[in-house]
Design a protein around this motif. Structure first.
Motif, mmCIF file in Angstrom:
data_model
loop_
_atom_site.group_PDB
_atom_site.id
_atom_site.type_symbol
_atom_site.label_atom_id
_atom_site.label_comp_id
_atom_site.label_asym_id
_atom_site.label_seq_id
_atom_site.Cartn_x
_atom_site.Cartn_y
_atom_site.Cartn_z
ATOM 1 N N ILE A 135 0.818 -1.219 0.000
ATOM 2 C CA ILE A 135 0.000 0.000 0.000
ATOM 3 C C ILE A 135 0.848 1.264 0.000
ATOM 4 C CG2 ILE A 135 -1.959 -1.133 1.127
ATOM 5 C CD1 ILE A 135 -1.309 0.548 3.629
ATOM 6 N N VAL A 191 -9.394 -0.602 -1.304
ATOM 7 C CA VAL A 191 -8.381 -1.516 -1.838
ATOM 8 C C VAL A 191 -9.006 -2.800 -2.377
ATOM 9 C CG1 VAL A 191 -6.430 -2.985 -1.155
ATOM 10 C CG2 VAL A 191 -6.559 -0.613 -0.353
ATOM 11 N N GLN A 219 -5.869 -4.708 2.492
ATOM 12 C CA GLN A 219 -4.768 -5.276 1.711
ATOM 13 C C GLN A 219 -4.362 -6.643 2.263
ATOM 14 O OE1 GLN A 219 -3.443 -3.945 -1.124
ATOM 15 N NE2 GLN A 219 -2.123 -5.736 -1.343
ATOM 16 N N SER A 275 -1.942 6.326 -1.260
ATOM 17 C CA SER A 275 -1.459 6.224 0.123
ATOM 18 C C SER A 275 -1.251 7.597 0.754
ATOM 19 C CB SER A 275 -0.157 5.427 0.176
ATOM 20 O OG SER A 275 0.872 6.093 -0.528
#
Length: 617
Positions: free
Chosen positions: A57, A233, A129, A63
C-alpha cells in the motif's frame, strides 16, 4: 515498460521478499482443486502478510490521500513492526470498520456528472490489503480467462486484443454493448457473500469481517445497504467476484456447453464447427471490470442474447442496464466504443475462397480525444506559468510524462498516428502563441528514455533548454494478448514475468524480514529489505558481502538533523564503513579509508556520507 507493468512486477517481488509467495501459490492450487477454505484469518494475520500489505500500500498513489482520521501512509510509517502487527491482529479479533470518507470526482465520460469515491482510513486500507493478499489467489483460480480488469498481469491491451480477435479472425461482426447502471453502488452484499462461499471461501469469521467492511459507515451519509465503494483496496476484487458469474453464464451458452461427443479441449475448432450446425447462439464475452462486450455471429442471436443478458443481470445479480448506453452494433457499419477506443471493421481484399475480408480499424474514442486535448492545453499553460514551487523544467517533465503515458496506452489503436496528429495541431498552435521566442530546436541532451523514443523526430523541440516530447510522434503497435502460461501464482508463470532475483542471499533476506530492528519504524525495516535486494546483498560503498553481525542500515542525513526513514535516506554498509562514516578526525579517516583499499569513486562516496554524518558533532 509502463508504470502499471512495473508496479505489478514489484508486487510480485514484494511477495517473494516477505516469503508469502509459497502460501499464495498453495492457496491458488487448492482453489484449482476446488478445495474449501475454513481458516483463512490465521493466514491474514501472519506477520509476513501484514508486512507485505504495508509494503504494497505504501507504493500506491492513494497512500498519500487521507481518510476521515486525516492520516496517510506517512503516519503509518512511524509505527514499529510489533506494534502494528499486534494492532491489526487485535482489530480483526472483533472487527468494526472505521468510517469511510466520501468524495466526488467528475466523470471522464460526462463532465456534468460526478462519480462518488469512498476513501477508507489508511489503517482500513492496510487491513483490506491483508485480506486481499489471501483472497486474490483463491479467486484467481476461479476467474474466467477473458476477465481483464483489476487482475494480476492483465490489462486493457489484453481486452482490446481479444476484441480484435473475435472481430477480425473469428468473423463475429455483431457486438452487444451493455452498460451497467451505477454498478459499484448496486452490488448486493448478501449475494457477494454467497458468491465467495461458492468459490470455497467458507471461513465464517472472515465472511463476517467482509460483511462488516461492506457496511462501513460513509461519513455524513450513513450505513449503506448495498454497494462496494470505489476507492477501497478490495472493491476491485469484489467487482470481479460479482461479475465472474456473468462470465461463466455467457460461456455456458456456447463455449463450455456439454456435448455427447468428447472433444479435445486444447483444439476447440472441431467442437465449434459441430455446434454451428445447431440452433445454439454463438457468443463470446470480453470484460474489463464492469465494461464488457458480447460478440455474436448473427444479429438474430445478438437480439435474443441481449434480452436474456438484461433479464439475467436483474434476476441473478439485481443489476440494471442503462438503456441509452446499451445497444447492438453492426461492426461493419458502425463504431463501438471500448476502453477509450473506437472499433470498427472495414473491407480489405478477398479471402482465398472469394469471401470479403474484413480487418479492424480503430481510433481513440471521441471522449478520450477531448480529454487528451484539454489536459495537454492545461499542461502547456503550466509550462508558461509554473504552479507553486514548480519550475519550468519540472513543468516540461510533467507534460512529457503525461504525453508518454497516453502514447503508451493508445498506441494499439490502428490509426493512432492520425488521431494524435489532429490533437497535436492545436497544441502546437498554443505552444507557439505562448512561447514566441522560447521554443528552440536544440537544448540540453535529453534523457535516454526521450532520446531513444523521440530522438529521430523532426518535431522535437526545447523549452527552458529541456526537450518537450512531440505529441504527434507516436507509432502504432499491435495489441498483444498475454501468454496463457503467465501466472503470478505458479513457478513457471512467474518465470515468464521476471527473472528470479540473482546474486541475493534469499536466506539473509528472510532473516532480515523476520528479525526487524527493535525500536525502529515499519518503514525503516521495510526499506532495509528493499536496500538489501537493490544492493544485491553488498555494501553500498565498498561492495563487500553484507553479513548479519557486521551490517548497518545508515541514515545519510541523521535523524537529529531532520533525516527520515525514507528509502532515499538509507543505505546498507559494513561495520568498517559505518565506523568511517562517523569518524570526525580527518587524518584518521584518510588512513582508515586507505587501509580498506577503496578506489577513488568509493572514497568520494564515503566522504559525502562522512560530511553529512559528522555535522552533529
Amino acid at each position: 515498460m509502463t508504470t502499471e507493468k512495473k508496479l505489478k512486477r514489484q508486487k510480485l517481488r514484494n511477495a517473494e521478499y516477505y516469503d508469502f509467495q509459497a502460501i499464495q501459490d498453495e492457496l491458488y492450487e487448492q482453489s484449482k482443486r476446488n478445495e474449501v477454505f475454513t481458516n483463512l484469518v490465521e493466514l491474514i494475520t501472519m506477520r509476513e502478510n501484514i508486512g507485505l500489505a504495508y509494503r504494497n500500500i505504501k507504493k500506491n498513489k492513494g497512500s498519500k490521500t487521507a481518510g476521515v482520521d486525516k492520516k496517510t501512509i506517512d503516519d503509518l510509517a512511524k509505527w514499529e513492526d510489533e506494534q502494528l502487527i499486534d494492532y491489526v491482529r487485535t482489530r480483526l479479533q472483533c472487527y468494526k470498520p472505521q468510517a469511510v470518507r466520501r468524495v466526488e470526482i467528475l466523470k471522464d465520460n460526462d463532465p456534468t456528472k460526478k462519480r462518488p469515491l469512498g476513501i477508507p482510513t489508511i489503517m482500513e486500507r492496510l487491513i483490506q490489503q491483508c485480506i486481499l493478499q489471501v483472497l486474490e489467489p483463491i479467486c484467481e483460480a476461479k476467474f474466467f480467462e477473458r476477465s481483464n480488469g483489476f487482475r494480476p498481469n492483465r490489462s486493457a491491451e489484453h481486452a482490446i486484443s481479444q476484441a480484435h480477435k473475435y472481430m477480425q479472425q473469428s468473423g463475429l461482426h455483431f457486438v452487444i454493448d451493455i452498460d451497467i447502471r451505477s454498478f459499484f453502488d448496486n452490488v448486493n452484499h448478501a449475494k457477494l457473500i454467497k458468491q465467495l462461499w461458492t468459490m470455497g471461501i467458507r471461513d465464517k469469521k472472515l465472511l463476517s469481517i467482509i460483511s462488516e467492511m461492506l457496511k462501513a459507515e460513509i461519513a455524513g451519509i450513513g450505513f449503506p445497504e448495498q454497494g462496494s465503494p470505489q476507492g477501497s483496496v478490495i472493491s476491485p476484487l469484489f467487482s470481479n467476484v460479482v461479475l465472474n458469474e456473468l462470465d461463466w453464464w455467457i460461456a455456458s451458452q456456447w463455449e463450455t456447453i456439454p456435448t455427447q461427443h468428447r472433444y479435445n479441449l486444447k483444439y476447440k475448432g472441431a467442437k465449434y464447427t459441430a455446434l454451428r450446425r445447431t440452433n445454439l447462439k454463438e457468443c463470446y464475452i470480453v470484460r474489463y471490470a464492469d465494461d464488457f462486450k458480447i460478440f455474436c455471429r448473427k444479429r438474430s442471436d445478438a437480439v435474443k442474447l441481449f434480452k436474456a443478458t438484461k433479464q439475467w443481470l436483474m434476476e441473478r445479480l439485481g443489476l440494471e442496464i442503462s438503456p441509452e448506453k446499451s445497444k447492438i452494433v453492426n461492426l461493419k457499419r458502425h463504431y463501438s466504443n471500448f476502453l477509450g477506443f473506437r472499433l470498427k471493421l472495414h473491407k480489405k481484399g478477398k479471402k482465398k475462397n472469394g469471401d470479403q475480408r474484413y480487418t479492424v480499424k480503430s481510433h481513440i474514442s471521441k471522449k478520450a480525444e477531448k480529454k487528451i486535448k484539454d489536459k495537454t492545453h492545461e499542461l502547456v499553460k503550466e509550462i508558461q506559468r509554473p504552479q507553486g514551487a514548480q519550475t519550468g523544467y519540472g513543468a516540461v517533465n510533467k507534460y512529457n510524462a503525461y504525453v508518454i503515458g497516453v502514447h503508451n496506452y493508445y498506441a494499439i489503436a490502428t490509426l493512432v498516428n492520425l488521431d494524435f496528429s489532429q490533437i497535436a495541431f492545436g497544441v502546437r498552435k498554443s505552444l507557439k502563441a505562448r512561447f514566441k521566442d522560447g521554443i528552440k530546436r536544440a537544448g540540453k541532451d535529453p534523457p535516454n528514455y526521450v532520446k531513444e523514443r523521440y530522438g529521430s523526430s523532426r518535431e522535437l523541440r526545447y523549452i527552458y533548454g529541456t526537450a518537450i516530447v512531440p505529441l504527434a510522434y507516436v507509432r502504432h503497435r499491435v495489441a498483444l494478448y498475454k501468454k496463457k502460461s503467465i501466472n503470478k501464482y505458479t513457478e513457471i508463470g512467474r518465470e515468464e514475468i521476471h527473472k528470479r532475483l540473482e546474486c541475493v542471499d534469499i536466506d539473509m533476506l528472510m532473516y532480515l524480514m523476520r528479525n526487524p530492528e527493535k525500536g525502529q519504524s515499519i518503514e525503516y525495516n521495510d526499506n532495509r529489505l528493499s536496500l538489501y535486494a537493490a544492493q544485491k546483498g553488498k555494501c553500498a560503498v565498498s561492495g563487500a558481502i553484507l553479513e548479519i553481525e557486521a551490517m548497518y542500515c545508515h541514515h545519510k542525513k541523521p535523524l537529529v538533523l531532520g533525516g527520515e526513514d525514507k528509502y532515499n535516506n538509507l543505505i546498507l554498509v559494513t561495520k568498517a564503513i559505518h565506523e568511517l562514516v562517523h569518524e570526525p578526525d580527518k587524518s584518521t579517516f584518510k588512513l582508515a579509508a586507505a587501509a580498506l583499499l577503496l578506489d577513488k569513486r568509493q572514497v568520494e562516496k564515503l566522504i559525502v556520507l562522512n560530511n553529512l554524518a559528522v555535522k552533529i558533532s
